[in-house]
Design a protein around this motif. Structure first.
Motif, PDB file in Angstrom:
ATOM      1  N   ARG A  58     -11.529  85.687  26.141  1.00  0.00           N
ATOM      2  CA  ARG A  58     -11.577  84.397  26.838  1.00  0.00           C
ATOM      3  C   ARG A  58     -11.532  84.574  28.354  1.00  0.00           C
ATOM      4  NH1 ARG A  58      -7.170  79.778  25.625  1.00  0.00           N
ATOM      5  NH2 ARG A  58      -5.804  81.434  26.440  1.00  0.00           N
ATOM      6  N   GLY A  59     -10.617  85.442  28.828  1.00  0.00           N
ATOM      7  CA  GLY A  59     -10.518  85.651  30.265  1.00  0.00           C
ATOM      8  C   GLY A  59     -11.766  86.261  30.864  1.00  0.00           C
ATOM      9  N   PRO A  60     -12.260  87.384  30.327  1.00  0.00           N
ATOM     10  CA  PRO A  60     -13.499  87.954  30.881  1.00  0.00           C
ATOM     11  C   PRO A  60     -14.688  87.015  30.803  1.00  0.00           C
ATOM     12  CG  PRO A  60     -12.358  89.582  29.552  1.00  0.00           C
ATOM     13  CD  PRO A  60     -11.641  88.285  29.360  1.00  0.00           C
ATOM     14  N   LEU A  61     -14.754  86.218  29.749  1.00  0.00           N
ATOM     15  CA  LEU A  61     -15.878  85.283  29.638  1.00  0.00           C
ATOM     16  C   LEU A  61     -15.810  84.201  30.703  1.00  0.00           C
ATOM     17  CD1 LEU A  61     -16.230  84.834  25.759  1.00  0.00           C
ATOM     18  CD2 LEU A  61     -17.791  86.023  27.316  1.00  0.00           C
ATOM     19  N   LYS A  62     -14.583  83.712  31.020  1.00  0.00           N
ATOM     20  CA  LYS A  62     -14.444  82.712  32.072  1.00  0.00           C
ATOM     21  C   LYS A  62     -14.907  83.261  33.413  1.00  0.00           C
ATOM     22  CE  LYS A  62     -10.721  79.837  30.187  1.00  0.00           C
ATOM     23  NZ  LYS A  62      -9.327  79.373  30.395  1.00  0.00           N
ATOM     24  N   GLU A  63     -14.485  84.493  33.705  1.00  0.00           N
ATOM     25  CA  GLU A  63     -14.897  85.104  34.962  1.00  0.00           C
ATOM     26  C   GLU A  63     -16.410  85.315  35.012  1.00  0.00           C
ATOM     27  OE1 GLU A  63     -12.713  88.661  35.446  1.00  0.00           O
ATOM     28  OE2 GLU A  63     -10.738  87.678  35.607  1.00  0.00           O
ATOM     29  N   LEU A  64     -16.986  85.688  33.873  1.00  0.00           N
ATOM     30  CA  LEU A  64     -18.429  85.890  33.826  1.00  0.00           C
ATOM     31  C   LEU A  64     -19.178  84.593  34.078  1.00  0.00           C
ATOM     32  CD1 LEU A  64     -20.850  87.754  33.265  1.00  0.00           C
ATOM     33  CD2 LEU A  64     -20.560  87.241  30.817  1.00  0.00           C
ATOM     34  N   PHE A  65     -18.696  83.495  33.492  1.00  0.00           N
ATOM     35  CA  PHE A  65     -19.350  82.203  33.696  1.00  0.00           C
ATOM     36  C   PHE A  65     -19.206  81.732  35.146  1.00  0.00           C
ATOM     37  CE2 PHE A  65     -18.635  81.245  28.958  1.00  0.00           C
ATOM     38  CZ  PHE A  65     -19.852  81.798  28.644  1.00  0.00           C
ATOM     39  N   LYS A  66     -18.040  82.022  35.758  1.00  0.00           N
ATOM     40  CA  LYS A  66     -17.872  81.659  37.166  1.00  0.00           C
ATOM     41  C   LYS A  66     -18.862  82.385  38.062  1.00  0.00           C
ATOM     42  CE  LYS A  66     -12.964  80.391  36.962  1.00  0.00           C
ATOM     43  NZ  LYS A  66     -11.595  80.753  37.429  1.00  0.00           N
ATOM     44  N   GLU A  67     -19.037  83.699  37.779  1.00  0.00           N
ATOM     45  CA  GLU A  67     -19.974  84.474  38.574  1.00  0.00           C
ATOM     46  C   GLU A  67     -21.404  83.992  38.382  1.00  0.00           C
ATOM     47  OE1 GLU A  67     -19.477  88.537  37.561  1.00  0.00           O
ATOM     48  OE2 GLU A  67     -17.482  88.719  38.454  1.00  0.00           O
ATOM     49  N   ILE A  68     -21.709  83.582  37.178  1.00  0.00           N
ATOM     50  CA  ILE A  68     -23.063  83.075  36.923  1.00  0.00           C
ATOM     51  C   ILE A  68     -23.286  81.753  37.677  1.00  0.00           C
ATOM     52  CG2 ILE A  68     -24.582  82.147  35.153  1.00  0.00           C
ATOM     53  CD1 ILE A  68     -23.359  84.166  33.215  1.00  0.00           C
ATOM     54  N   LYS A  69     -22.262  80.877  37.712  1.00  0.00           N
ATOM     55  CA  LYS A  69     -22.405  79.603  38.413  1.00  0.00           C
ATOM     56  C   LYS A  69     -22.513  79.821  39.920  1.00  0.00           C
ATOM     57  CE  LYS A  69     -19.992  76.742  35.022  1.00  0.00           C
ATOM     58  NZ  LYS A  69     -18.811  75.893  34.758  1.00  0.00           N
ATOM     59  N   VAL A  98      -7.394  88.020  13.198  1.00  0.00           N
ATOM     60  CA  VAL A  98      -8.285  88.936  13.913  1.00  0.00           C
ATOM     61  C   VAL A  98      -9.258  88.164  14.803  1.00  0.00           C
ATOM     62  CG1 VAL A  98     -10.156  90.595  13.595  1.00  0.00           C
ATOM     63  CG2 VAL A  98      -8.081  90.783  12.224  1.00  0.00           C
ATOM     64  N   LEU A  99      -9.826  87.083  14.296  1.00  0.00           N
ATOM     65  CA  LEU A  99     -10.749  86.290  15.112  1.00  0.00           C
ATOM     66  C   LEU A  99     -10.038  85.654  16.295  1.00  0.00           C
ATOM     67  CD1 LEU A  99     -12.872  84.547  12.311  1.00  0.00           C
ATOM     68  CD2 LEU A  99     -13.569  86.419  13.820  1.00  0.00           C
ATOM     69  N   SER A 100      -8.799  85.196  16.082  1.00  0.00           N
ATOM     70  CA  SER A 100      -8.033  84.620  17.195  1.00  0.00           C
ATOM     71  C   SER A 100      -7.714  85.674  18.235  1.00  0.00           C
ATOM     72  CB  SER A 100      -6.740  83.991  16.656  1.00  0.00           C
ATOM     73  OG  SER A 100      -7.026  82.974  15.728  1.00  0.00           O
ATOM     74  N   ALA A 101      -7.353  86.885  17.799  1.00  0.00           N
ATOM     75  CA  ALA A 101      -7.073  87.961  18.747  1.00  0.00           C
ATOM     76  C   ALA A 101      -8.324  88.326  19.536  1.00  0.00           C
ATOM     77  CB  ALA A 101      -6.535  89.172  17.991  1.00  0.00           C
ATOM     78  N   PHE A 102      -9.465  88.353  18.875  1.00  0.00           N
ATOM     79  CA  PHE A 102     -10.721  88.631  19.581  1.00  0.00           C
ATOM     80  C   PHE A 102     -11.005  87.552  20.630  1.00  0.00           C
ATOM     81  CE2 PHE A 102     -15.338  88.065  19.899  1.00  0.00           C
ATOM     82  CZ  PHE A 102     -15.705  89.326  20.358  1.00  0.00           C
TER      83      PHE A 102
END
Length: 361
Positions: free
Chosen positions: A349-360, A340-344
């Motif tokens: 992971r993808g949305p978080l990467k995009e969020l970090f890119k937008e923040i940078k 369950v933790l791996s599925a979460f």
């Protein structure tokens, strides 16, 4: 008629479902590796978790205040002795089994349980000492720290509470021990079938059986004490009155006999008048004594009727099989949580990467 409008939503739903499941498929190696790691960790946790053994006892309280054949025969025997037990049917009110849990949670009950003795490897050990010395117990260590701090203000605390009566005081260590007992001892009241089940769970089967037996004995003693409190007080009061009236009766008898011995040859109206008064006093003392004696016998019979008798349906026995842990269930839970933790992680992971890119940016 054209059917293209009906096929279009289905294809869109299929595309949406594929998009949802795509992160799981892309991270399938992570999922099964995490599952394997979780299972391995679950195996270690299951092997390191100590065994626990539960001992239990089932009993039924039988109250004597209910009317029945025994009470009618008792009244018959008492009537032959000259006692009227007409009012004895109204005994003390029954103590609801639903209140037994309140007794077990009481400070007085737990203090008595902590001071009770058990036998461990041939040595007599109090329950309190067992809880402090058992493996994995941190009660003594945790309570010693605040105990030292409280010791600085102990004299002031004792001076404030020295004049109080009827109030139980708990130390920090006793409070921790009572909390530990609440996790070991459990009480289940089956109101439908009318029985009470007691159980104690520890890492030692013999200790679990002894604790269950101690709790059962103390609980039954507390119930008897509460149920018979008013009857005992009445018996004590009537016993005191019985002794006083008996002494007055003996005094009246002695006065009459001494008067007759001193005036054995005298015959006058004043003598007859004095003798009549003494005989009247003797009759009154005799009547009062007989009345108190009858009331005392009634109170004693009522005390016996108010004393509950406990029928043990399943006596305490030393458990042979462990009650916990369920090692297979522990392994399954750890493996499931890892997946369950791996599925979460795969979904976020993808949305978080995009969020970090937008923040940078």
């Amino acid at each position: 008629m054209s059917q293209t409008p009906t096929t279009q939503p289905i294809s869109e739903d299929e595309i949406d479902l594929v998009d949802i499941l795509r992160p799981l498929w892309q991270n399938r190696k992570l999922l099964w590796r995490s599952g394997v790691v979780g299972i391995i960790l679950g195996v270690f946790v299951a092997l390191l978790t100590p065994n626990e053994y539960s001992a239990n006892s089932v009993f039924v309280p039988n109250y004597g205040g209910q009317s029945g054949p025994s009470s009618s025969s008792l009244k018959g025997l008492a009537s032959l002795a000259g006692f009227d037990l007409g009012g004895i049917e109204s005994g003390a009110k029954e103590l609801s089994p639903m209140l037994y849990g309140q007794i077990i949670q009481g400070v007085t009950f737990n203090k008595q349980l902590l001071n009770s003795k058990m036998y461990i490897e041939g040595d007599s050990v109090s329950v309190q000492q067992y809880l402090l010395d058992r493996p994995g117990s941190a009660i003594g260590w945790v309570s010693s720290i605040p105990g030292k701090l409280i010791g600085l203000f102990k004299s002031e605390k004792e001076s404030l509470t020295s004049g109080l009566t009827g109030i139980e005081m708990l130390s920090e260590q006793e409070y921790g021990l009572i909390q530990a007992l609440s996790g070991i001892v459990s009480l289940n009241v089956n109101d439908k079938d009318g029985y009470i089940e007691l159980s104690a769970t520890t890492g030692d089967p013999l200790v679990s059986a002894q604790l269950t037996s101690l709790v059962q004995g103390l609980l039954q003693d507390q119930i008897i004490a509460i149920k018979t409190q008013s009857s005992k007080e009445l018996v004590e009061y009537l016993n005191q009155q019985f002794n006083e009236k008996k002494a007055l009766l003996s005094q009246a008898q002695d006065q009459l006999s001494n008067f007759k011995d001193k005036n054995i040859t005298i015959s006058s109206f004043s003598f007859s008048n004095q003798q009549t008064r003494l005989e009247t006093d003797l009759q009154i003392a005799t009547g009062v004594f007989q009345s108190v004696s009858g009331q005392l016998e009634q109170a004693k019979l009522q005390l016996e009727k108010d004393t509950p008798v406990f029928s043990v349906i399943r006596p305490v026995s030393v458990p042979v099989e462990k009650s916990a842990p369920k090692r297979s269930l522990i392994v399954v839970i750890w493996g499931f949580l890892a997946v369950v933790l791996s599925a979460f992680f795969a979904f976020t992971r993808g949305p978080l990467k995009e969020l970090f890119k937008e923040i940078k940016q």
